[in-house]
Design an enzyme around this catalytic site. Sequence first.
Site, mmCIF file in Angstrom:
data_model
loop_
_atom_site.group_PDB
_atom_site.id
_atom_site.type_symbol
_atom_site.label_atom_id
_atom_site.label_comp_id
_atom_site.label_asym_id
_atom_site.label_seq_id
_atom_site.Cartn_x
_atom_site.Cartn_y
_atom_site.Cartn_z
ATOM 1 N N LYS A 124 -2.562 7.683 6.245
ATOM 2 C CA LYS A 124 -3.105 7.385 5.033
ATOM 3 C C LYS A 124 -4.639 7.940 4.630
ATOM 4 O O LYS A 124 -5.138 8.483 5.365
ATOM 5 C CB LYS A 124 -3.332 5.775 4.799
ATOM 6 C CG LYS A 124 -1.851 5.008 4.858
ATOM 7 C CD LYS A 124 -2.120 3.558 4.922
ATOM 8 C CE LYS A 124 -2.917 2.890 4.102
ATOM 9 N NZ LYS A 124 -2.811 3.613 2.585
ATOM 10 N N GLY A 125 -5.208 7.745 3.385
ATOM 11 C CA GLY A 125 -6.513 8.072 3.193
ATOM 12 C C GLY A 125 -6.651 9.302 2.287
ATOM 13 O O GLY A 125 -7.754 9.581 1.898
ATOM 14 N N LYS B 214 7.359 11.472 1.333
ATOM 15 C CA LYS B 214 6.091 10.971 2.226
ATOM 16 C C LYS B 214 7.045 11.245 4.025
ATOM 17 O O LYS B 214 6.224 11.047 4.941
ATOM 18 C CB LYS B 214 5.820 9.664 2.230
ATOM 19 C CG LYS B 214 5.267 9.617 0.652
ATOM 20 C CD LYS B 214 3.948 10.492 0.477
ATOM 21 C CE LYS B 214 3.411 10.402 -0.857
ATOM 22 N NZ LYS B 214 2.824 9.160 -1.248
ATOM 23 N N ASP C 96 0.732 -1.339 0.023
ATOM 24 C CA ASP C 96 0.093 -0.190 -0.141
ATOM 25 C C ASP C 96 1.012 1.253 0.204
ATOM 26 O O ASP C 96 2.096 1.040 0.118
ATOM 27 C CB ASP C 96 -0.915 -0.028 1.405
ATOM 28 C CG ASP C 96 -1.954 0.858 0.963
ATOM 29 O OD1 ASP C 96 -3.186 0.676 1.826
ATOM 30 O OD2 ASP C 96 -2.229 1.750 0.288
ATOM 31 N N GLY C 97 0.036 2.359 -0.343
ATOM 32 C CA GLY C 97 1.060 3.642 -0.090
ATOM 33 C C GLY C 97 0.741 4.380 1.279
ATOM 34 O O GLY C 97 -0.136 3.753 2.032
ATOM 35 N N ALA C 98 1.341 5.618 1.301
ATOM 36 C CA ALA C 98 0.760 6.431 2.584
ATOM 37 C C ALA C 98 1.068 7.857 2.016
ATOM 38 O O ALA C 98 1.993 8.138 1.372
ATOM 39 C CB ALA C 98 1.871 5.908 3.660
ATOM 40 N N ASP C 99 0.597 8.567 3.012
ATOM 41 C CA ASP C 99 0.730 10.106 2.772
ATOM 42 C C ASP C 99 1.964 10.681 3.545
ATOM 43 O O ASP C 99 2.383 11.646 3.347
ATOM 44 C CB ASP C 99 -0.575 10.977 3.087
ATOM 45 C CG ASP C 99 -1.707 10.295 2.242
ATOM 46 O OD1 ASP C 99 -1.686 10.253 1.020
ATOM 47 O OD2 ASP C 99 -2.850 9.930 2.721
ATOM 48 N N GLU D 24 -8.414 -0.378 3.552
ATOM 49 C CA GLU D 24 -6.716 -0.431 3.694
ATOM 50 C C GLU D 24 -6.430 -1.110 4.935
ATOM 51 O O GLU D 24 -5.654 -2.148 5.147
ATOM 52 C CB GLU D 24 -6.134 0.763 3.238
ATOM 53 C CG GLU D 24 -6.309 0.981 1.609
ATOM 54 C CD GLU D 24 -5.674 2.299 1.350
ATOM 55 O OE1 GLU D 24 -5.802 3.468 2.263
ATOM 56 O OE2 GLU D 24 -5.237 2.482 0.249
HETATM 57 O O1 DER Z 1 -5.248 6.551 0.178
HETATM 58 C C1 DER Z 1 -4.246 6.136 0.655
HETATM 59 O O2 DER Z 1 -3.821 5.499 1.727
HETATM 60 C C2 DER Z 1 -3.218 5.889 -0.430
HETATM 61 O O3 DER Z 1 -2.175 4.816 -0.012
HETATM 62 C C3 DER Z 1 -2.350 7.472 -0.482
HETATM 63 O O4 DER Z 1 -2.214 7.782 0.791
HETATM 64 C C4 DER Z 1 -0.909 7.206 -1.118
HETATM 65 O O5 DER Z 1 -1.034 7.400 -2.360
HETATM 66 P P1 DER Z 1 -0.024 8.092 -3.223
HETATM 67 O O6 DER Z 1 0.935 6.613 -3.604
HETATM 68 O O7 DER Z 1 -0.771 8.314 -4.638
HETATM 69 O O8 DER Z 1 0.750 8.850 -2.785
#
Ligand code: DER
Length: 215
Positions: A95-96, A122, A82-85, A104
């Site tokens: 996240k979100g 990040k 997953d990703g994160a902000d 997630e």
């Molecule tokens: O919505 C989320 O949690 C996504 O993982 C987001 O926060 C990360 O999105 P990005 O990879 O486009 O920066």
Amino acid sequence: SNREQKEKVADKIAERVRSGDVIGVGSGSTSYLALLAISKKVKEQKLDVLAIPTSHEVSLACSIVGLKTTTLQNARPDWSFDGADEVDPQKGLIKGRGGAMFAEKLVIKSSPENYILVDSSKFVSYLGEKFAVPVEVDPRAINLVETELLKLGAREIDLRLAKGKDGPIISEAGNLIVDVRFNKITSEYEKEIKAIPGVIESGLFIGYEVEILTT
Ligand code: DER
């Protein structure tokens, strides 16, 4: 560049795939690049892989790239990405931004191994440094939740509005999302926000088993 960093980390996570894996697939642009890299390997090596999507966007992407999918009701993920902000020094996450943090968090909590794919932008010294905390709220509870968030010390609460539709965005679970800024986010905030009746989930991930992958 930012995009090259994301592609590098996407290629890195594709090496992790083994035949037979059930993989939790996060939302957002970095996860999307990782999904493309993984589906390429699955196709080339004819691997038997199942994806558990965390949003409509991801399930649509899986059907486009030809990845078979399942759900948390039918399978337990072997691992997830997953990703994160935001990522803080203790691996706490916000996240979100993409609005999928409820599904997630279900996937991350259900997976024994979680890879969070981030580019250098990040990393923060403390959570809330750059991003607001997204909170998913049952529409009936929006006034109650805003009142309680203010008591918790929220200094700004913004209802997340849709772009292609008048009014607020509606999440996959049919809820509203508010973006909340606090002065100081402590390690208790995830629990305290969750304890407010009508809160479905927040984008605070504090103390989760996650491995941060970056370039
Ligand atoms: O919505 C989320 O949690 C996504 O993982 C987001 O926060 C990360 O999105 P990005 O990879 O486009 O920066």
